[in-house]
Design an enzyme around this catalytic site. Structure first.
Site, PDB file in Angstrom:
ATOM      1  CD  GLU A  72      -3.202   0.779   2.109  1.00  0.00           C
ATOM      2  OE1 GLU A  72      -2.921   1.222   3.055  1.00  0.00           O
ATOM      3  OE2 GLU A  72      -4.326   0.407   1.789  1.00  0.00           O
ATOM      4  CG  HIS A 107       5.319 -28.899   5.265  1.00  0.00           C
ATOM      5  ND1 HIS A 107       5.895 -30.267   4.960  1.00  0.00           N
ATOM      6  CD2 HIS A 107       5.837 -28.679   6.449  1.00  0.00           C
ATOM      7  CE1 HIS A 107       6.601 -30.541   5.776  1.00  0.00           C
ATOM      8  NE2 HIS A 107       6.912 -29.596   6.800  1.00  0.00           N
ATOM      9  CE  LYS A 122     -11.449   3.025   0.890  1.00  0.00           C
ATOM     10  NZ  LYS A 122     -10.776   3.811   1.763  1.00  0.00           N
TER      11      LYS A 122
HETATM   12  O1  LIG Z   1      -8.948   3.394   9.515  1.00  0.00           O
HETATM   13  P1  LIG Z   1      -9.748   3.236   8.520  1.00  0.00           P
HETATM   14  O2  LIG Z   1      -9.909   4.928   8.053  1.00  0.00           O
HETATM   15  O3  LIG Z   1     -11.061   2.771   8.672  1.00  0.00           O
HETATM   16  O4  LIG Z   1      -8.908   2.720   7.094  1.00  0.00           O
HETATM   17  C1  LIG Z   1      -8.569   1.104   7.277  1.00  0.00           C
HETATM   18  C2  LIG Z   1      -7.647   0.884   5.977  1.00  0.00           C
HETATM   19  O5  LIG Z   1      -8.273   1.315   4.737  1.00  0.00           O
HETATM   20  C3  LIG Z   1      -7.288   1.997   3.853  1.00  0.00           C
HETATM   21  O6  LIG Z   1      -7.693   3.399   3.995  1.00  0.00           O
HETATM   22  C4  LIG Z   1      -7.417   1.613   2.554  1.00  0.00           C
HETATM   23  O7  LIG Z   1      -8.919   1.585   2.043  1.00  0.00           O
HETATM   24  C5  LIG Z   1      -6.049   1.848   4.408  1.00  0.00           C
HETATM   25  O8  LIG Z   1      -5.268   2.641   4.147  1.00  0.00           O
HETATM   26  C6  LIG Z   1      -6.316   1.611   6.128  1.00  0.00           C
HETATM   27  O9  LIG Z   1      -5.472   1.012   7.002  1.00  0.00           O
END
Ligand SMILES: O=P(O)(O)OC[C@H]1O[C@](O)(CO)[C@@H](O)[C@@H]1O
Length: 545
Positions: free
Chosen positions: A357, A388, A508
């Protein structure tokens, strides 16, 4: 200047050509001192780079490249809070979270170390109340079960640390059971809720943004479950059964987390760099505040080393630069993380997020497309289990893979349990054996060349062995900070911003667009023939059309 035009890069390209035909077995036979030459120790970690396809000349060129790319200056920018996360216009100050209390760091005229300490105190109060059995559920019974609801950085770090450090639980009057829930589909939560007692279960809702749908839908399901089971009003449930951890106070309050049960952190802490903040509350509940602070001290020791040690001794810099060598000059684009310790079960998943990421990007800081490789594909598994499963490919497949072997030198030594001590010895034997065969191939045998082809081992797979004196909160903090800084080193060479993650946003939005057509077969859906076809099939299978 473009990294590939740097003199160090150009020198490394020709050096790689010259070394192309050199097998690790040649490097070892030419130099009996490889281990002494290429192993480095900092505090409780020792890194053996001698099984990497490097010579002293490689290190000199890598050093030159690091200087060309002004690595030292970038490290200073990171630590002093410059806004190096330019696309989000903020600094990345996870290192501030582990600074000792007597230090100061001013951000826009404000000492953030004081804020960090205040936050740690609030965490300590919560931990103390829960440990003492003074945090009670709606029926007045003490809380004995903690469920952390979060995803990505709000899940992986605490989950990994709680597993890794479970030997360090303090003796408390009210022992706790801990669970982690992340999956959006509710499958982890549904299984768990069937077996939990609502009156003694506390949920930690962990989300930097407090807008992540995965986390909020699990949180809502948990609250509905509590409501149904208890028949008590929301206000009481929110107060007794939910703690929120977030950088977004407003959203936490809107959801119903009461102010006293809110733990905050700051937008300058990236999600995948946040286990040192209040996101680490489950860790503190597991190993106590004392253990949590030991973990912070370990990370701080690595920070100081990274900031001050010269390149030749600088463990994160060497780890990062040797990665650059493998990826950009030896064309190795797969990286296996292989802990030889079951307690580090979640380390591979944690590093997958941390590395991919952060550095899984192809746009430079100047907004240009990179014409060189960046982050490799990372995956991993507990080493002995992976032996394994996928080691077959490491030994005899067609892909070059670089491996990190991670093992504690000492374990069970003070338990008096000779069977477990023997199991540790067996694990170390396997770790050393695998790294040796991967490097040298079947030349380790006397009569290897007479074996049929399907029994041959070609070797020449480079690896680093990270030997931890003993796995403790302190050494664990060092280990994780080591990888954080390694990622930073590579981002500097690749000229990318490791602290944003724009590549996760479109998915998203698209998922939100698909909700309505999934719920309603009559809703207009004109995506692409595959998506439309899948929508129709799902409707048919769900009996909606
Ligand atoms: O802590 P949040 O804002 O719920 O985000 C969770 C995760 O989602 C992300 O933003 C990726 O969608 C990550 O970078 C982050 O760790």
């Amino acid at each position: 200047m473009h990294p590939t035009q740097q003199p160090g890069w150009i020198a490394l390209s020709s050096h790689a050509k010259a070394l192309k035909e050199t097998h690790l077995r040649d490097l070892f036979s030419q130099d009996g001192q490889r281990f002494e030459r290429f192993s480095v120790k900092h505090d409780e970690l020792m890194l053996d780079f001698s099984k990497q396809r490097i010579t002293t000349e490689t290190i000199q060129h890598l050093k030159a490249l690091a200087n060309d790319c002004q690595l030292k200056l970038w490290i200073e920018k990171l630590f002093c809070g410059e806004k190096i996360n330019t696309s989000e216009d903020r600094p990345a100050l996870h290192t501030a979270l582990r600074q000792p209390a007597d230090k100061a760091l001013y951000l826009e005229g404000h000492n953030i170390i004081a804020d960090v300490q205040e936050n740690l105190e609030h965490m300590a109060e919560i931990v103390e109340r829960i440990h003492a059995g003074q945090w009670r559920g709606y029926s007045g019974q003490p809380i004995d079960t903690i469920v952390n609801i979060g995803v990505g950085g709000s899940d992986l770090g605490p989950m990994m640390a709680c597993r890794a450090l479970s030997d360090f639980q303090p003796l408390i009057s009210n022992p706790l059971t801990m669970h982690f829930v992340s999956s959006m589909d509710g499958s982890q939560l549904a299984d768990l809720l069937d077996n939990l007692k609502p009156e003694t279960t506390l949920f930690i809702i962990s989300s930097k943004s407090f807008t992540t749908i995965d986390t909020l839908s699990n949180a809502n399901t948990a609250r509905e479950w509590l409501k149904k089971a208890s028949g008590v009003r929301d206000e009481l449930l929110n107060r007794r059964h939910f703690i929120g951890v977030s950088a977004n106070q407003e959203k936490m309050s809107q959801w119903g987390i009461t102010p006293k049960s809110q733990l905050n952190f700051w937008d300058w802490t990236g999600g995948r760099y946040s286990m040192w903040s209040a996101i680490g509350l489950p860790i503190a509940l597991k190993i106590g505040m004392h253990g949590f602070k030991d973990m912070l001290s370990g990370a701080h020791s690595m920070d100081e080393h990274f900031l001050h040690a010269p390149f030749e001794e600088n463990v994160p810099t060497l780890l990062g630069m040797i990665g650059i060598w493998n990826i950009n000059f030896l064309n190795i684009h797969a990286h296996a993380i292989l802990p030889y310790d079951g307690r580090l079960k979640h380390l591979p998943a944690y590093l997958e997020q941390l590395e991919m990421e952060s550095n899984g990007k192809s746009t430079t800081r100047q907004g240009e497309k990179t014409d060189y490789h960046t982050c490799p594909i990372l995956w991993g598994e507990i080493g002995p289990n992976a032996q394994h499963a996928f080691y077959q490919l490491l030994h005899q497949g067609t892909e070059s893979v670089m491996c990190d072997f991670i093992a504690p030198a000492r374990r069970y030594h003070d338990t008096g349990n000779s069977e477990l001590q023997q199991q540790h010895t067996l694990t170390l034997a396997n770790c050393l054996a695998q790294a040796r065969i991967l490097a040298l191939g079947d030349s380790v045998l006397d009569n290897s060349t007479s074996a049929p082809r399907h029994m041959r081992y070609h070797g020449n797979q480079p690896s680093t062995t990270v030997l931890v004196d003993e796995l403790t909160p302190y050494s664990f903090g060092q280990l994780i900070a080591l990888y954080e800084h390694k990622v930073f080193v590579q981002s500097v060479i690749w000229d990318i911003n490791p602290f944003d993650q724009w590549g996760v946003e479109l998915g998203k939005k698209m998922a939100t667009n698909l909700l309505q057509p999934l719920n309603d077969p009559l809703a207009e859906a004109n995506f692409d023939s595959s998506t439309d076809g899948l929508l129709n099939t799902i409707h048919r299978l769900q009996g909606k059309s």
